[in-house]
Write a protein that holds these residues in place. Structure first.
Motif, short mmCIF file in Angstrom:
data_model
loop_
_atom_site.label_atom_id
_atom_site.label_comp_id
_atom_site.label_asym_id
_atom_site.label_seq_id
_atom_site.Cartn_x
_atom_site.Cartn_y
_atom_site.Cartn_z
N ALA A 1 -56.81 19.07 -47.64
CA ALA A 1 -57.29 19.24 -49.08
C ALA A 1 -58.62 18.68 -49.15
O ALA A 1 -59.52 19.25 -49.80
N CYS A 2 -58.81 17.45 -48.41
CA CYS A 2 -60.24 17.10 -48.20
C CYS A 2 -61.31 17.94 -47.98
O CYS A 2 -62.26 18.02 -48.48
N MET A 3 -60.87 18.72 -46.95
CA MET A 3 -61.85 19.71 -46.18
C MET A 3 -61.98 20.89 -47.19
O MET A 3 -63.32 21.24 -47.40
N ALA A 4 -61.15 21.12 -47.95
CA ALA A 4 -61.32 22.34 -48.84
C ALA A 4 -61.95 21.85 -50.12
O ALA A 4 -63.02 22.50 -50.39
N ALA A 5 -61.88 20.46 -50.64
CA ALA A 5 -62.53 19.93 -51.77
C ALA A 5 -64.24 19.72 -51.20
O ALA A 5 -65.16 20.02 -52.18
N GLY A 6 -64.60 19.46 -49.89
CA GLY A 6 -65.53 19.15 -49.43
C GLY A 6 -66.40 20.35 -49.32
O GLY A 6 -67.71 20.29 -49.32
N VAL A 7 -65.90 21.53 -49.56
CA VAL A 7 -66.78 22.90 -49.78
C VAL A 7 -67.60 22.96 -50.85
O VAL A 7 -68.72 23.25 -50.74
N GLU A 8 -67.01 22.32 -51.88
CA GLU A 8 -67.57 22.26 -53.32
C GLU A 8 -68.25 21.11 -53.67
O GLU A 8 -69.35 20.80 -54.11
N ILE B 1 -55.33 9.20 -56.05
CA ILE B 1 -55.06 10.72 -56.25
C ILE B 1 -53.72 10.98 -55.37
O ILE B 1 -53.55 10.49 -53.98
N ALA B 2 -52.74 11.37 -56.09
CA ALA B 2 -51.34 11.32 -55.53
C ALA B 2 -50.35 12.47 -55.89
O ALA B 2 -50.73 13.05 -56.74
N PRO B 3 -49.34 12.75 -55.17
CA PRO B 3 -48.44 13.81 -55.54
C PRO B 3 -47.88 13.50 -56.80
O PRO B 3 -47.75 12.54 -57.16
N ASP B 4 -47.42 14.47 -57.45
CA ASP B 4 -46.66 14.47 -58.83
C ASP B 4 -45.28 14.09 -58.71
O ASP B 4 -44.82 14.08 -59.92
N ALA C 1 -53.75 23.00 -51.52
CA ALA C 1 -54.72 23.53 -52.64
C ALA C 1 -54.92 22.80 -53.97
O ALA C 1 -55.77 22.47 -54.62
N SER C 2 -53.65 22.39 -54.30
CA SER C 2 -53.49 21.58 -55.69
C SER C 2 -54.08 20.10 -55.29
O SER C 2 -54.83 19.67 -56.16
N ALA C 3 -54.03 19.67 -54.13
CA ALA C 3 -54.51 18.20 -53.83
C ALA C 3 -56.06 18.32 -54.18
O ALA C 3 -56.72 17.51 -54.40
#
Length: 391
Positions: A233-240, A313-316, A338-340
């Protein structure tokens, strides 16, 4: 009152349950109660823990899957201990064999089941969640719900440490459920421990500048913690957005986590921090806590982060979700990287500095263990008083 806690998961090298029970042993005397813990150990032994508190160890075999823990060999051992100790109130700390033994004990003392564990969330939902809905899984594990309902009928209270777990237990047909969230020890975690120099150093070690968001992940390297998903999740967010992740912990899945991180320069792995002041400084110096486990009954780490002035930031699902919402942070669809990632981006776009200032202003309102124990003992006293009147 003499309160006896039959605690199947108390061990010298235990984790969260041991920490909680140790603090309950210390808190009992302040409230005028004698706390005795019955736990499986190597042999019969009494361990004194200050005024009116002690651990009564009884022999129990080692757990085959975790040699740090033992288990009660039979119900007779528990019944004999309760007969000898003559409690005014009995607590069982897990929903398995020990709870059955406490329920079947012939003594007259009222009793409570404390849900330190959520087996369905920790195992069944995690294992079968990718291929089945929770409703379908619950139907498949109806034997466990029937077991819980039988216990519920034989206990005076079923104590849940989070709203989300209490709601699920009530939906599953339990009638004696009360919610009593845990809390943190006073004086350890606070926004005053924030160190901008440490924050900049941690981001530098993540190969990022001070303008990046610094996320902290804290906990055991175990399957239910889902650290590989958090890393993705952090790697994916790090793209943006520029994101650095500091993962603090160790455990049986450490090698798997290390392999998953690979050579990612924006993820920093740190060994467990056992020095409490150092941990308080580390937490307070982050921008947010990120958590991956949806099976937490309370999530002490989340409470410590909130007291340190961090949004979450946590699961629902699970206890971490309750705390993320209360922290002004973000929740995401459990077990969904992806949601994270989207939750990470949302939090950053809301303004890390603004959210941090708001979280630090709220930090003093984080629930304390003193409040939890006061509520717990008051509830036990009320039940015991009703039992005496009925007798």
């Amino acid at each position: 009152m003499r309160i006896v806690d039959v605690c199947a998961f108390y061990a010298p090298r235990g984790g969260g349950v041991k920490t909680y029970v140790d603090r309950k042993l210390a808190a009992g005397a302040a409230h005028g109660h004698e706390i005795i813990v019955v736990a499986p150990g190597e042999d019969y032994r009494t361990e004194m823990r200050g005024e009116g508190a002690r651990i009564e160890w009884v022999p129990g075999p080692k757990m085959p899957f975790d040699r740090n823990y033992r288990y009660f060999a039979d119900q007779e051992t528990i019944h004999a201990a309760l007969d000898r100790l003559r409690p005014d109130f009995v607590e069982a700390s897990s929903p398995w064999r020990a709870a059955e033994a406490v329920a079947s004990w012939r003594g007259s003392a009222p009793r409570a089941l404390f849900m330190h564990a959520d087996p369905l969330a920790a195992y069944a939902y995690r294992w079968f969640g990718p291929v089945a809905s929770r409703e379908a899984i619950d139907r498949g594990f109806d034997w466990f719900w029937r077991h819980l309902r039988r216990l519920d009928a034989r206990y005076d209270l079923v104590v849940s440490p989070s709203r989300s777990l209490a709601d699920r237990l009530a939906e599953g047909g339990l009638r004696q459920v009360v919610t009593n969230p845990l809390g943190i020890a006073s004086g350890e975690f606070a926004p005053a421990h924030r160190d901008e120099g440490l924050r900049a150093e941690l981001l530098r070690r993540c190969n990022l500048g001070p303008e990046a968001a610094l996320l902290i992940g804290l906990g055991r390297h175990a399957p239910e913690k889902r650290w590989p998903m958090v890393v993705d999740a952090c790697m994916a967010a790090g793209v943006e957005r520029p994101v650095g992740l500091v993962l603090v912990g160790g455990g049986r899945d450490k090698a798997k986590v290390v392999r998953h991180v690979g050579g990612n320069p924006h993820v920093l792995l740190l060994a467990p921090v056992t020095d409490r002041p150092a941990l308080a400084r580390l937490l307070a110096s982050g921008d947010a806590l990120i958590h991956g486990c949806e099976a937490e009954t309370f999530c002490l780490v989340a409470a410590e982060a909130r007291a340190s002035g961090l949004p979450l930031i946590a699961p629902d699902l699970g206890g971490a979700a309750d705390q993320a919402r209360d922290s002004g942070g973000e929740v995401y669809r459990a077990a969904d990287a992806a949601s994270a990632a989207q939750a990470v981006v949302r939090l950053i776009d809301r303004g890390v500095a603004l959210l941090g200032a708001e979280a630090r202003a709220r930090a003093g309102g984080t629930r304390r263990l003193d409040a939890h124990f006061a509520e717990l003992f008051a509830g036990y006293e009320a039940v015991a008083g009703r039992a005496r009147v009925a007798a």
